[in-house]
Design an enzyme around this catalytic site. Structure first.
Site, short mmCIF file in Angstrom:
data_model
loop_
_atom_site.label_atom_id
_atom_site.label_comp_id
_atom_site.label_asym_id
_atom_site.label_seq_id
_atom_site.Cartn_x
_atom_site.Cartn_y
_atom_site.Cartn_z
N ASN A 133 -2.50 4.22 5.21
CA ASN A 133 -2.29 4.66 3.61
C ASN A 133 -2.29 5.92 3.57
OD1 ASN A 133 -2.32 4.58 1.01
ND2 ASN A 133 -3.85 3.17 0.55
N TYR B 30 -5.87 0.46 -8.75
CA TYR B 30 -6.61 0.51 -7.57
C TYR B 30 -7.85 -0.43 -7.37
CZ TYR B 30 -3.61 4.28 -6.74
OH TYR B 30 -2.21 5.21 -6.63
N ARG C 134 7.27 7.15 -6.09
CA ARG C 134 6.46 6.33 -5.13
C ARG C 134 7.23 5.46 -4.49
NH1 ARG C 134 1.13 7.56 -6.89
NH2 ARG C 134 0.85 8.10 -9.16
N ASP D 247 6.30 13.69 11.00
CA ASP D 247 6.53 13.89 12.39
C ASP D 247 5.41 13.84 13.51
OD1 ASP D 247 9.13 15.14 11.83
OD2 ASP D 247 8.50 17.03 11.97
N HIS E 271 4.95 9.87 0.16
CA HIS E 271 6.11 10.03 -0.56
C HIS E 271 7.02 11.25 0.04
CE1 HIS E 271 4.54 6.69 -2.53
NE2 HIS E 271 3.74 7.46 -3.24
N HIS F 110 -0.61 0.11 1.26
CA HIS F 110 -0.58 0.56 -0.16
C HIS F 110 -1.85 -0.29 -0.92
CE1 HIS F 110 1.70 3.96 0.67
NE2 HIS F 110 2.84 3.21 1.17
N MET F 111 -2.44 0.15 -1.69
CA MET F 111 -3.32 -0.63 -2.45
C MET F 111 -2.51 -1.37 -3.55
SD MET F 111 -6.84 -0.88 -1.69
CE MET F 111 -7.70 -0.39 -3.26
N SER F 112 -1.81 -0.38 -4.27
CA SER F 112 -1.14 -0.61 -5.37
C SER F 112 0.43 -0.99 -5.10
CB SER F 112 -0.75 0.40 -6.36
OG SER F 112 -0.23 1.50 -5.73
C1 DQA Z 1 -1.40 4.74 -2.95
C2 DQA Z 1 0.01 4.64 -3.72
C3 DQA Z 1 0.63 6.31 -3.71
O1 DQA Z 1 1.35 6.42 -4.44
C4 DQA Z 1 -0.57 7.16 -4.08
O2 DQA Z 1 -0.18 8.53 -4.21
C5 DQA Z 1 -1.92 6.79 -3.68
C6 DQA Z 1 -2.31 5.47 -3.36
C7 DQA Z 1 -1.88 2.88 -2.93
O3 DQA Z 1 -2.71 2.82 -1.83
O4 DQA Z 1 -1.41 2.43 -3.79
O5 DQA Z 1 -2.65 7.82 -3.55
O6 DQA Z 1 -0.77 4.89 -1.43
#
Ligand code: DQA
Length: 148
Positions: A75, A23, A112, A88, A81, A101-103
């Site tokens: 995010n 991150y 994931r 909902d 997941h 998502h950052m990653s």
């Molecule tokens: C995340 C990716 C998710 O798998 C993880 O649980 C996070 C951060 C991301 O921003 O990459 O908390 O959403």
């Protein structure tokens, strides 16, 4: 003025302190500042909200529905997941949803790779660090800028 709501889910207040290999070192406040700057540059309002409580996230999404926000960038962190509750709640909205998502979630652990909110989103931006959020905000703006 049009408004985009940016939602940050569980554990995302810890950006800057958690797992810098995934991150980076940017903190949530800096991410929100960059989002604010981009929104002002493009000419709309952006509101950011973070919570570690699933019910609070759900209630914020309900309020977004009542308040007629124009788009949502989310995010959802790990809730992405598995949270059918967040899914909902998002399903109630009738405005564009962008998942970020950052990653790069698809290059990480198998759990994931699945997102329960992806089917509700216009698209997913994953793996570009803070740019995932900025690209997500641009995508949201592009979808709403010409609507009444
Ligand atoms: C995340 C990716 C998710 O798998 C993880 O649980 C996070 C951060 C991301 O921003 O990459 O908390 O959403």
């Amino acid at each position: 003025m049009k408004k985009v709501l940016v939602l940050h889910g569980v554990n995302l207040n810890m950006f800057g302190k958690r797992d810098p290999a995934q991150y980076g070192t940017i903190i949530l406040k800096e991410i929100d500042e960059k989002l604010q700057n981009l929104a002002s540059e493009l000419g709309f309002a952006a509101e950011s909200f973070q919570t570690n409580h699933e019910g609070e996230m759900v209630e914020k999404i309900h309020r977004a529905h009542e308040e007629n926000v124009d788009a949502v960038v989310i995010n959802a962190g790990a809730w992405t997941h598995y949270s059918y509750a967040v899914m909902d709640a998002l399903g109630i909205l009738r405005v564009p949803i962008i998942e970020v998502h950052m990653s790069h979630v698809h290059a990480r652990e198998k759990f994931r790779h699945h997102s329960v909110i992806a089917p509700l989103a216009k698209g997913q931006i994953t793996g570009f660090g803070v740019n995932s959020y900025l690209l997500g905000l641009r995508a949201a703006w592009d979808l709403i800028k010409d609507s009444d």
